[in-house]
Write an enzyme that holds these catalytic residues in place. Structure first.
Site, PDB file in Angstrom:
ATOM      1  N   PHE A 142      -2.637  -1.367   6.727  1.00  0.00           N
ATOM      2  CA  PHE A 142      -4.088  -1.201   6.711  1.00  0.00           C
ATOM      3  C   PHE A 142      -4.680  -2.433   6.039  1.00  0.00           C
ATOM      4  O   PHE A 142      -4.529  -2.633   4.830  1.00  0.00           O
ATOM      5  CB  PHE A 142      -4.541   0.051   5.975  1.00  0.00           C
ATOM      6  N   ASP A 227      -1.756  -9.132   0.959  1.00  0.00           N
ATOM      7  CA  ASP A 227      -3.026  -8.408   0.870  1.00  0.00           C
ATOM      8  C   ASP A 227      -2.987  -7.562  -0.392  1.00  0.00           C
ATOM      9  O   ASP A 227      -2.457  -6.457  -0.415  1.00  0.00           O
ATOM     10  CB  ASP A 227      -3.203  -7.537   2.119  1.00  0.00           C
ATOM     11  N   LYS A 256     -12.215  -5.404  -3.783  1.00  0.00           N
ATOM     12  CA  LYS A 256     -12.374  -4.139  -4.493  1.00  0.00           C
ATOM     13  C   LYS A 256     -12.619  -4.336  -5.988  1.00  0.00           C
ATOM     14  O   LYS A 256     -13.746  -4.553  -6.408  1.00  0.00           O
ATOM     15  CB  LYS A 256     -11.181  -3.229  -4.209  1.00  0.00           C
TER      16      LYS A 256
END
Length: 404
Positions: A142, A227, A256
């Site tokens: 993801f 990531d 984030k």
């Protein structure tokens, strides 16, 4: 639910696209690890906005930095310099050991930026024939929801009926170094991978996997792109998850928690080889690197270090993981995690994880299900031992509850 809560939810349903399935709570305030709904009920946040609120809700020092900068200057675009961008570059490079930084807004933008950059490096530095660059990714990944990214997802819900998709990606199993070795060709420019697969259910690769991955990428002149948008900035008990195996990525993606939940901020961290290929006009963002974002990110990084949040994530994560493993419930298939990135996977016969999350809401805990059978647990990194124990009591009673 009260009529006001029902009204909020009904209004969302009436006017909003139905692209999320949120838990039935309407939140109005947050502080530290706690959030309150519109009726005044308090909950321990065990999702942290998918790890974006790692520093805790409404951290006062990040808030102060945001307010101060908002009074001074918010946006210039990159057509002009501003007095926050250089300081952000300097501080994030010092914190992470990076040589070059490219700021963006969302995590998905950071991923897209990395894809463009490693392809350009492949053509201009490695010598891959034009249009032939290959990027290897993992099944159950993801990396975001843009059209470019969902094209190499293996989740039908993510990519179904959104094609056609861009070519140039190979998909291999996660945690399988032999599969990576076999997939690499002279046209491979990068291996894009999450250190821990978060959305897939906090899937942790075998010990030594990333050590071997690093060796393979180095030997084949392939850029290792990690990531770390969810795993980075302390979530796993280290500043970066790569540090658990003592490796360094060629390209690291952050987002984030880079803003502590106050503002969309992401960054691509790399070396001169990769980001040095970009020239003016070839990539950019109106909001990327804006002074408000930089001031917020600088404060978010500062409190993460000064207040010992990374070390606390390691301590409390170990306590939380041990406590979860001590729960004796027939519903539990597996407990796994690293730092404060945790998951409880249920047996299929226990039913969907969603109903357990809804039961936890009734006991003052907000967690979220993923992939039908898994409950994700990722509280802010400021959580205390007492709060961990409080959560464990409620998790234990819920996971042993009879829903029949």
């Amino acid at each position: 639910m009260s009529s006001s809560v029902i009204d909020f939810i009904a209004t969302e349903a009436r006017f909003g696209a139905q692209n999320y399935a949120p838990i039935g709570v309407v939140l109005s305030r947050g502080e530290g690890v706690w959030v309150w709904d519109t009726e005044g009920n308090r909950y321990l946040d065990c999702l942290s906005a998918y790890s974006a609120v790692s520093q805790g809700h409404c951290h006062p020092k990040i808030l102060a930095a945001m307010v101060e900068q908002a009074h001074r200057l918010t946006l210039t675009s990159r057509a002009f310099h501003n007095d926050q961008l250089a300081l952000f570059y300097e501080e994030i490079a010092a914190l992470t050991g990076s040589h070059k930084v490219l700021p963006m807004n969302s995590g998905a933008e950071a991923v897209e930026t990395a894809i463009k950059s490693v392809r350009k490096w492949g053509y201009e530095v490695k010598g891959v024939p034009d249009g032939q660059a290959e990027i290897i990714v993992c099944a159950n990944n993801f990396h975001g929801r843009t059209l470019g990214i969902v094209g190499f997802s293996t989740d039908p819900e993510t990519h179904g009926h959104f094609g056609p998709f861009a070519p140039g990606f190979k998909i291999i199993p996660f945690g399988d170094a032999a599969a990576l070795k076999k997939a690499i060709t002279p046209n491979t420019v990068a291996f894009l991978v999450e250190p821990i697969q978060g959305e897939a259910g906090v899937v942790i690769p075998p010990a030594g996997y990333f050590t071997e991955v690093r060796q393979l990428c180095t030997a084949n002149n392939v850029m290792l792109v990690l990531d770390e948008i969810q795993t980075g900035l302390g979530r796993t008990g280290k500043l970066l998850a790569e540090q658990h195996e003592g490796i360094e990525a060629d390209v690291t993606l952050l987002g984030k928690a880079l803003s502590g939940g106050f503002y969309p901020v992401s960054a691509v961290l790399s070396n001169n080889d990769v980001l040095g290929t970009l020239r003016p006009g070839q990539h950019g963002s109106t909001f990327g690197g804006n002074p408000l974002a930089c001031a917020v990110a600088r404060a978010a990084m500062r409190v993460l270090v000064e207040e010992g949040m990374i070390e606390n994530a390691a301590r409390q994560g170990a306590r939380f993981l041990e406590g979860l493993k001590d729960i004796r419930a027939n519903t539990i298939r597996e407990v796994r995690g690293r730092g404060l990135m945790l998951a409880v996977e249920l047996h299929p016969e226990a039913g969907r994880a969603r109903r357990y999350c809804e039961a936890l809401q009734g006991k003052g805990i907000l967690a979220k299900d993923t992939h039908e059978q898994t409950i994700r647990i990722a509280p802010p990194l400021v959580i205390t031992s007492d709060q961990v124990d409080w959560a464990l009591e409620r998790l234990a009673s819920t996971l042993t509850q009879d829903f029949s």
